[in-house]
Design an enzyme around this catalytic site. Structure first.
Site, PDB file in Angstrom:
ATOM      1  N   PRO A  77       0.688  -1.123  -0.279  1.00  0.00           N
ATOM      2  CA  PRO A  77       0.058   0.016   0.012  1.00  0.00           C
ATOM      3  C   PRO A  77       0.820   1.201  -0.068  1.00  0.00           C
ATOM      4  O   PRO A  77       2.012   1.217   0.630  1.00  0.00           O
ATOM      5  CB  PRO A  77      -0.831  -0.225   1.316  1.00  0.00           C
ATOM      6  CG  PRO A  77      -0.987  -1.563   1.366  1.00  0.00           C
ATOM      7  CD  PRO A  77       0.490  -2.115   1.092  1.00  0.00           C
ATOM      8  N   CYS A  78       0.506   2.231  -0.845  1.00  0.00           N
ATOM      9  CA  CYS A  78       1.598   3.183  -0.881  1.00  0.00           C
ATOM     10  C   CYS A  78       1.072   4.786  -0.163  1.00  0.00           C
ATOM     11  O   CYS A  78       1.708   5.579  -0.854  1.00  0.00           O
ATOM     12  CB  CYS A  78       1.407   3.695  -2.550  1.00  0.00           C
ATOM     13  SG  CYS A  78      -0.029   4.037  -3.338  1.00  0.00           S
TER      14      CYS A  78
END
Length: 418
Positions: free
Chosen positions: A129-130
């Site tokens: 997840p960024c």
């Protein structure tokens, strides 16, 4: 027990971590890679992954009519899954990747390797997840304790366990400069110690045929013993526009929903070249969110400014009567029209919260689920499980399949040689 028996001659195996809706995985499946495990913590995305594996399995076994029946609502999702081997369904792990779940993940990987008759894992792919690495999400991040910024180490533990020849790590460009570059340096040093040569490039999605201005960091590692260079990817030079993928869908009003629709125009050159309209003679999930009167008034003004003056209206340009926020000195770029005559701006998961940043170029509403999917280069036979909001989230977080397909083709060439 009936097994998937997906292994093809000369096929390569891979694991997909933080798999999302399968945009990255899709490109590898199209190029003959065989998925051993997809790991994803979001339940809706996991159902999307299962449904997509159903598409590929049924297509390969000349039973695509079953999949078509599901899309048309003639059979339930449970009925669809009844036609799939148990081990194929079990290859989707709805789990959070953390220390507590690693042993179970290893167990399932080992089990599927044996069932599919693979001796090893050839490739590891995925993108943690960024949010913590994005330019938007940096404020308030505790770089020492936020578990999201340490996910690369969990990725690395699975990498160290199976020692694939290569890995692909996808993320936002902000990961390179996050925490003044220290985070990215730690990441590279960590994978270096695991025995991998690591390099990266910031790639442009539009150079892979995606009708969207989108930048992604693609980190590729290879075992030092392999002595592999970072691949050179071919660049798409033909220029198509959003008009090439919006022209054939039914006109919608805000809140309208077409579960199954007929194309109203012939396929464009782009759609034929990139298989947007693939094996189906219909599309699904042309779903528009409702909007209040105030937002619709704003949308109309923003559209007129863009279409007639080529001007992106700022929030403080709006009439006072339409403003609902007191802040007129920052975050002014709150409303944006998708450019019909060029590329779309970057599609992100925020589209699940509201459509202000993705206003349709000619219809006074935000874009539909199917329009968003097309901007991300998902073909019309790709179905997103869950609510409208869940579908938007999955699409916004995805890697465009056209991009991943080019990555996969080049990596396949390298691994076959080596």
């Amino acid at each position: 027990m009936k097994t998937a028996n997906l292994k093809r001659k000369n096929s390569l195996s891979y694991i997909d971590l933080f798999a999302g809706a399968g945009g990255l995985s899709e490109g590898f499946i199209r190029n003959g890679f065989e998925p051993i495990i997809h790991v994803e913590m979001n339940v809706d995305a996991c159902y999307t992954l299962k449904t997509r594996l159903a598409y590929h399995y049924l297509k390969d076994n000349n039973q695509l009519d079953i999949y078509v029946s599901y899309l048309k609502g003639e059979i339930s999702r449970a009925n669809l899954y009844e036609n799939l081997p148990t081990d194929l369904l079990d290859s989707i792990l709805n789990l959070k990747i953390d220390e507590g779940n690693l042993k179970y993940i290893y167990k399932q990987i080992d089990k599927n390797l044996k069932l599919r008759k693979f001796k090893k894992v050839d490739l590891l792919i995925g993108g943690p997840p960024c949010q913590a690495y994005s330019l938007i999400g940096r404020h308030g991040i505790d770089w020492d304790n936020d578990e999201r910024v340490k996910l690369y180490k969990l990725y690395g533990k699975i990498l160290a366990k199976y020692k694939p020849s290569m890995f692909v790590f996808e993320n936002v460009p902000g990961i390179v400069s996050a925490n003044k570059g220290e985070y990215f340096n730690d990441l590279r040093n960590y994978y270096d110690k695991l025995g991998y040569d690591v390099d990266y490039q910031i790639l442009k999605a539009e150079e892979f045929g995606v009708l969207q201005s989108r930048r992604r960091v693609i980190i590729i590692g290879s075992l030092k013993t392999k002595k592999l260079a970072y691949p050179e990817f071919p660049k798409e030079i033909e220029r198509y526009t959003v008009a090439d993928i919006f022209h054939d869908l039914e006109v919608l009003k805000p809140g309208d929903s077409i579960s199954v629709g007929k194309y109203k125009k012939q396929a464009s050159e782009y759609q034929i070249k990139y298989n947007v309209r693939n094996v189906l003679d219909f599309y699904t999930q042309h779903i528009s969110r409702p909007h209040n009167i105030n937002d619709l008034a704003i949308y109309k003004i923003v559209q007129d400014k863009w279409n007639n003056e080529n001007h992106r209206l700022k929030y403080n340009d709006l009439p006072n009567r339409l403003r609902t926020q007191n802040n007129v000195s920052s975050f002014l770029d709150r409303f944006k029209v998708v450019d019909m005559n060029g590329l779309s701006h970057t599609l992100v998961a925020h589209i699940a919260k509201d459509g202000h940043y993705y206003i349709h170029p000619t219809q006074v509403r935000s874009i539909s689920v199917r329009e968003a999917a097309r901007l991300q280069s998902f073909p019309d036979d790709y179905f997103f499980e869950g609510s409208r909001t869940a579908a938007f989230t999955q699409i916004g977080n995805a890697v465009p399949p056209l991009m991943s397909a080019v990555l996969a083709k080049k990596i396949k060439e390298i691994l076959w040689v080596k």
